[in-house]
Scaffold this active site. Sequence first.
Site, PDB file in Angstrom:
ATOM      1  N   LYS A  53       0.839  -1.205   0.000  1.00 50.02           N
ATOM      2  CA  LYS A  53       0.000   0.000   0.000  1.00 50.02           C
ATOM      3  C   LYS A  53       0.874   1.256   0.000  1.00 50.02           C
ATOM      4  CE  LYS A  53      -3.891  -2.311   2.213  1.00 50.02           C
ATOM      5  NZ  LYS A  53      -4.547  -2.700   3.469  1.00 50.02           N
ATOM      6  N   GLN A  97      -4.052  -0.775   9.562  1.00 51.79           N
ATOM      7  CA  GLN A  97      -4.142  -2.142   9.039  1.00 51.79           C
ATOM      8  C   GLN A  97      -4.799  -3.070  10.073  1.00 51.79           C
ATOM      9  OE1 GLN A  97      -3.242  -3.168   5.867  1.00 51.79           O
ATOM     10  NE2 GLN A  97      -4.080  -5.156   6.415  1.00 51.79           N
ATOM     11  N   ASP A 120     -10.590   3.498   4.270  1.00 55.31           N
ATOM     12  CA  ASP A 120     -11.029   2.095   4.293  1.00 55.31           C
ATOM     13  C   ASP A 120     -12.560   2.008   4.264  1.00 55.31           C
ATOM     14  OD1 ASP A 120      -9.509  -0.136   4.089  1.00 55.31           O
ATOM     15  OD2 ASP A 120      -9.042  -0.331   6.225  1.00 55.31           O
TER      16      ASP A 120
END
Length: 299
Positions: A53, A97, A120
């Site tokens: 990412k 994460q 997200d």
Amino acid sequence: MTTVIDGKQVAASVIDAVKTASQVLTEQTGVKTGLAVVIVGNDPASHAYVSSKSKMAKECGFTSVQHTLPEETTQEELAALVQTLNTDETLHGILVQLPLPKHFNSEAIVQSILPEKDVDGLHVVNAGKLATGDLDGGLVSCTPAGAMVFVKRTHGEDLSGLNAVVIGRSNLFGKPMAQLLLAANATVTIAHSRTKDLAAVCRNADILVAAVGRPEMVKADWVKPGATVIDVGINRIAAPEKGEGKSRLVGDVAFEECAKVAAVITPVPGGVGPMTIAMLMANTVIAAYRKAGRTAPKF
Ligand SMILES: NC(=O)c1ccc[n+]([C@@H]2O[C@H](COP(=O)([O-])OP(=O)(O)OC[C@H]3O[C@@H](n4cnc5c(N)ncnc54)[C@H](OP(=O)(O)O)[C@@H]3O)[C@@H](O)[C@H]2O)c1
């Protein structure tokens, strides 16, 4: 002829569009898109995701910041970092994460990210905007957003008259996917572990989306001839044919047999997987446009 969607190729086209959008924003406003990625602990899979990412963010021309915290980080320390990132004007997206180590209250951390930086798409404000059909105001969870790109490139923007079945009702995927299909006018059924005669429910689907986590569960006779089948599952199974102790990835759909019935199908790996990271970049540049008071691009 069955079309097998090349997720890498579609993801690359999204990334190209993100790069252009980010360049244009900088040229027009001087704003450089910024993404912060936070990882806690030592899970090797999470570290691999996070480094790809961060790398992709750099490739897109973003300011890319990575915070790597030790396993013993406390809830308060992580919450304090999120607050700092929330107030950092150079950052438009924050991704923590998941999963976090077991001692964390993950939900509290996710909900402490500013909704406009929640790339997200897991904040209740963003889930709520999607649920109320406000697709232009919030940020959509990356994997369903990516799966929807496939659906729209196959069927167009308007799914009127089409039956869609989503197997799985998680907040991460099943629910937002169903909302996206509904917003595009599909007639949507959400199936789950309590659904009776799942095969019959699936056979009604013009668009069948599987997000269960059960290797090759969807069989050929579950698929309506000519359907579009999107396989979100990622399952690692033993592959003794590759040698002792070897494994391979399969989806929730028995690909070989279903490909004979479907008109369009995604493979695993190389289908939905590559789209998640592409849509994370897309969400970040969308967040940067909004912060700059510009109309955000669509992907
Ligand atoms: N980047 C990516 O490509 C990506 C991203 C996210 C997820 N995934 C993959 O997608 C899969 C699903 O992820 P998730 O986070 O949504 O999983 P999850 O939270 O575990 O949800 C699984 C869903 O499947 C349903 N289910 C379980 N067994 C079933 C059965 N026998 N029949 C029908 N439904 C059943 C569950 O129903 P109940 O609610 O009734 O328990 C639940 O709603 C996993 O393989 C995951 O690895 C991939």
